[in-house]
Write a protein that holds these residues in place. Structure first.
Motif, PDB file in Angstrom:
ATOM      1  N   UNK A   1     -37.756  46.287 -15.858  1.00 18.16           N
ATOM      2  CA  UNK A   1     -39.000  47.019 -15.652  1.00 18.16           C
ATOM      3  C   UNK A   1     -40.157  46.334 -16.359  1.00 18.16           C
ATOM      4  N   UNK A   2     -41.204  46.063 -15.598  1.00 14.56           N
ATOM      5  CA  UNK A   2     -42.426  45.471 -16.150  1.00 14.56           C
ATOM      6  C   UNK A   2     -43.590  45.916 -15.277  1.00 14.56           C
ATOM      7  N   UNK A   3     -44.358  46.882 -15.758  1.00 11.55           N
ATOM      8  CA  UNK A   3     -45.445  47.465 -14.971  1.00 11.55           C
ATOM      9  C   UNK A   3     -46.458  46.392 -14.579  1.00 11.55           C
ATOM     10  N   UNK A   4     -46.875  46.329 -13.306  1.00 10.16           N
ATOM     11  CA  UNK A   4     -47.830  45.295 -12.880  1.00 10.16           C
ATOM     12  C   UNK A   4     -49.233  45.491 -13.425  1.00 10.16           C
ATOM     13  N   UNK A   5     -49.569  46.733 -13.832  1.00  8.64           N
ATOM     14  CA  UNK A   5     -50.893  47.030 -14.387  1.00  8.64           C
ATOM     15  C   UNK A   5     -52.004  46.584 -13.443  1.00  8.64           C
TER      16      UNK A   5
ATOM     17  N   UNK B   1     -46.815  54.797 -13.230  1.00 10.69           N
ATOM     18  CA  UNK B   1     -47.133  55.285 -11.889  1.00 10.69           C
ATOM     19  C   UNK B   1     -48.461  56.018 -11.821  1.00 10.69           C
ATOM     20  N   UNK B   2     -48.777  56.827 -12.825  1.00 15.70           N
ATOM     21  CA  UNK B   2     -49.937  57.722 -12.691  1.00 15.70           C
ATOM     22  C   UNK B   2     -51.065  57.392 -13.656  1.00 15.70           C
ATOM     23  N   UNK B   3     -50.997  56.284 -14.366  1.00 16.95           N
ATOM     24  CA  UNK B   3     -52.015  55.996 -15.370  1.00 16.95           C
ATOM     25  C   UNK B   3     -53.415  55.901 -14.784  1.00 16.95           C
ATOM     26  N   UNK B   4     -53.561  55.332 -13.590  1.00 18.14           N
ATOM     27  CA  UNK B   4     -54.896  55.122 -13.036  1.00 18.14           C
ATOM     28  C   UNK B   4     -55.516  56.399 -12.469  1.00 18.14           C
TER      29      UNK B   4
ATOM     30  N   UNK C   1     -60.790  52.885 -12.238  1.00 14.11           N
ATOM     31  CA  UNK C   1     -59.388  52.804 -11.825  1.00 14.11           C
ATOM     32  C   UNK C   1     -58.763  51.501 -12.269  1.00 14.11           C
ATOM     33  N   UNK C   2     -59.530  50.416 -12.192  1.00 12.54           N
ATOM     34  CA  UNK C   2     -58.997  49.119 -12.615  1.00 12.54           C
ATOM     35  C   UNK C   2     -58.681  49.125 -14.100  1.00 12.54           C
ATOM     36  N   UNK C   3     -59.574  49.748 -14.899  1.00 12.50           N
ATOM     37  CA  UNK C   3     -59.341  49.806 -16.341  1.00 12.50           C
ATOM     38  C   UNK C   3     -58.136  50.685 -16.659  1.00 12.50           C
ATOM     39  N   UNK C   4     -58.057  51.841 -15.970  1.00 14.26           N
ATOM     40  CA  UNK C   4     -56.945  52.747 -16.221  1.00 14.26           C
ATOM     41  C   UNK C   4     -55.606  52.118 -15.836  1.00 14.26           C
ATOM     42  N   UNK C   5     -55.624  51.291 -14.793  1.00 11.58           N
ATOM     43  CA  UNK C   5     -54.381  50.657 -14.355  1.00 11.58           C
ATOM     44  C   UNK C   5     -53.829  49.710 -15.403  1.00 11.58           C
ATOM     45  N   UNK C   6     -54.697  49.230 -16.309  1.00 11.78           N
ATOM     46  CA  UNK C   6     -54.237  48.308 -17.356  1.00 11.78           C
ATOM     47  C   UNK C   6     -53.710  49.042 -18.584  1.00 11.78           C
ATOM     48  N   UNK C   7     -53.841  50.363 -18.644  1.00 11.38           N
ATOM     49  CA  UNK C   7     -53.427  51.107 -19.841  1.00 11.38           C
ATOM     50  C   UNK C   7     -51.948  50.948 -20.183  1.00 11.38           C
ATOM     51  N   UNK C   8     -51.004  50.892 -19.209  1.00  6.40           N
ATOM     52  CA  UNK C   8     -49.595  50.672 -19.604  1.00  6.40           C
ATOM     53  C   UNK C   8     -49.365  49.333 -20.283  1.00  6.40           C
ATOM     54  N   UNK C   9     -50.279  48.374 -20.095  1.00  9.69           N
ATOM     55  CA  UNK C   9     -50.167  47.056 -20.732  1.00  9.69           C
ATOM     56  C   UNK C   9     -51.211  46.982 -21.834  1.00  9.69           C
TER      57      UNK C   9
ATOM     58  N   UNK D   1     -50.813  49.199  -7.222  1.00 13.05           N
ATOM     59  CA  UNK D   1     -49.440  48.730  -7.343  1.00 13.05           C
ATOM     60  C   UNK D   1     -48.638  49.523  -8.370  1.00 13.05           C
ATOM     61  N   UNK D   2     -49.341  50.081  -9.343  1.00 15.17           N
ATOM     62  CA  UNK D   2     -48.642  50.838 -10.385  1.00 15.17           C
ATOM     63  C   UNK D   2     -47.869  52.020  -9.811  1.00 15.17           C
ATOM     64  N   UNK D   3     -48.538  52.784  -8.920  1.00 10.01           N
ATOM     65  CA  UNK D   3     -47.903  53.967  -8.357  1.00 10.01           C
ATOM     66  C   UNK D   3     -46.656  53.585  -7.550  1.00 10.01           C
ATOM     67  N   UNK D   4     -46.766  52.584  -6.693  1.00  7.29           N
ATOM     68  CA  UNK D   4     -45.631  52.159  -5.872  1.00  7.29           C
ATOM     69  C   UNK D   4     -44.494  51.651  -6.752  1.00  7.29           C
ATOM     70  N   UNK D   5     -44.841  50.840  -7.751  1.00 15.55           N
ATOM     71  CA  UNK D   5     -43.827  50.254  -8.624  1.00 15.55           C
ATOM     72  C   UNK D   5     -43.118  51.338  -9.444  1.00 15.55           C
ATOM     73  N   UNK D   6     -43.904  52.252 -10.025  1.00 11.19           N
ATOM     74  CA  UNK D   6     -43.304  53.296 -10.844  1.00 11.19           C
ATOM     75  C   UNK D   6     -42.430  54.246 -10.040  1.00 11.19           C
ATOM     76  N   UNK D   7     -42.928  54.670  -8.861  1.00 20.81           N
ATOM     77  CA  UNK D   7     -42.140  55.572  -8.033  1.00 20.81           C
ATOM     78  C   UNK D   7     -40.896  54.884  -7.483  1.00 20.81           C
TER      79      UNK D   7
END
Length: 302
Positions: free
Chosen positions: A27-31, A120-123, A142-150, A35-41
């Motif tokens: 597991x490595x979140x794409x951030x 999955x839901x960070x953004x 949304x772009x900034x939020x998508x980077x929060x898991x990383x 893509x985060x939602x698809x990858x996490x789900x």
């Protein structure tokens, strides 16, 4: 029974261990937005679906239901559709309950871990509650939020907001995981209670019935093993001229080239008549051919 409980516990422990290894190595979140939602789900749902299918496939009752033929009991029930539906529902619920052990364990452990849910839901978190990035467009937010898991990709001024968002998402994920466990435990308990209430057997009679079914299956398996071995031994003796394991072998049979060719190759179950089958090419040969040919006498004192 105790065997079922132990088997389910072993399945749950193996699933937990597999989930931990799976998360650590793969597991490595794409951030990345979208893509985060698809990858996490995918990491949440796809392994659970695979485990569910495997659970169905490894249950003997599934194949009993699929491969079962019309029997005298079913013909008697043909006029009573309600009884037949009750039986099918009972069997399907039993199979599904066993098959759900691994996927439910996977989902519960994954949600309690929180990493997949956070990815999955960070953004989609309303980050303006934390006063972060107030003057940016929705796409940029949304772009900034998508980077929060990383954490290494988050700007320093958003580090505190990022920590608060991760804590919130982990809280949501863990609560969902424990709620799932609670719902499953309550459902299983109520199912057993309802089954016991509607059972025509008393408690001790039910225990006796359980013991009888278990012993019958064990004895049937032992008889199947011994019967098939003795039946196969007759065909092998006809082909080679002696029984494997015999101490006093006087002579052996030398199969011909045509006979070797007859028992070699791919074998399928072959129907002989309405009631019988040939199980292999050797079985088919033994039923059709006479055990004539060349024999070689064995000298007992070499």
């Amino acid at each position: 029974g105790k065997e079922v409980v132990i088997a389910n516990a072993i399945i749950a422990i193996l699933t937990i261990g597999g989930q931990q290894l799976f998360s650590f190595f793969t597991f490595s979140c794409p951030c990345h937005v979208g893509q985060n939602l698809i990858y996490g789900l995918a990491f949440l749902g796809v392994p659970a679906l695979i485990l569910l299918i495997v659970g169905y496939a490894l249950n003997n009752q599934t194949w009993r239901l699929v491969m079962g033929k019309s029997s005298h009991f079913e013909r008697e029930m043909s006029s009573n559709w309600l009884l037949k539906c009750k039986l099918l529902c009972f069997v399907l619920c039993s199979i599904t309950g066993r098959a759900l052990v691994a996927p439910v364990t996977w989902l519960a452990v994954t949600l309690i871990n929180g990493s997949y849910y956070i990815c999955a839901v960070s953004e989609y978190i309303p980050v303006h509650y934390y006063g972060a990035a107030p003057n940016v467009t929705a796409a940029e937010r949304s772009r900034i939020l998508a980077t929060f898991p990383c954490g290494q990709l988050v700007p320093p001024e958003l580090a505190r907001a990022r920590d608060e968002v991760i804590l919130l998402l982990r809280y949501q994920s863990q609560v969902a995981g424990w709620l799932l466990i609670a719902v499953v435990v309550i459902t299983v308990f109520l199912s057993y209670c309802l089954a016991s209430c509607f059972s025509p057997l008393s408690f001790l009679h039910f225990r006796y019935w359980n013991s009888y079914v278990h012993n019958e299956q064990e004895l049937f398996d032992e008889a199947t093993e011994q019967h098939s071995r003795l039946y196969a031994m007759q065909n092998v003796r006809k082909f080679f001229g002696f029984v494997p394991g015999s101490e006093n072998v006087k002579e052996i049979r030398i199969p011909s080239l045509r006979e070797w060719q007859a028992i070699s190759g791919l074998a399928f179950l072959k129907r002989v008549d309405k009631e019988h089958y040939d199980y292999s090419l050797l079985h088919d040969w033994a039923l059709k051919e006479r055990a004539s040919g060349k024999y070689l006498r064995i000298d007992e004192d070499p």
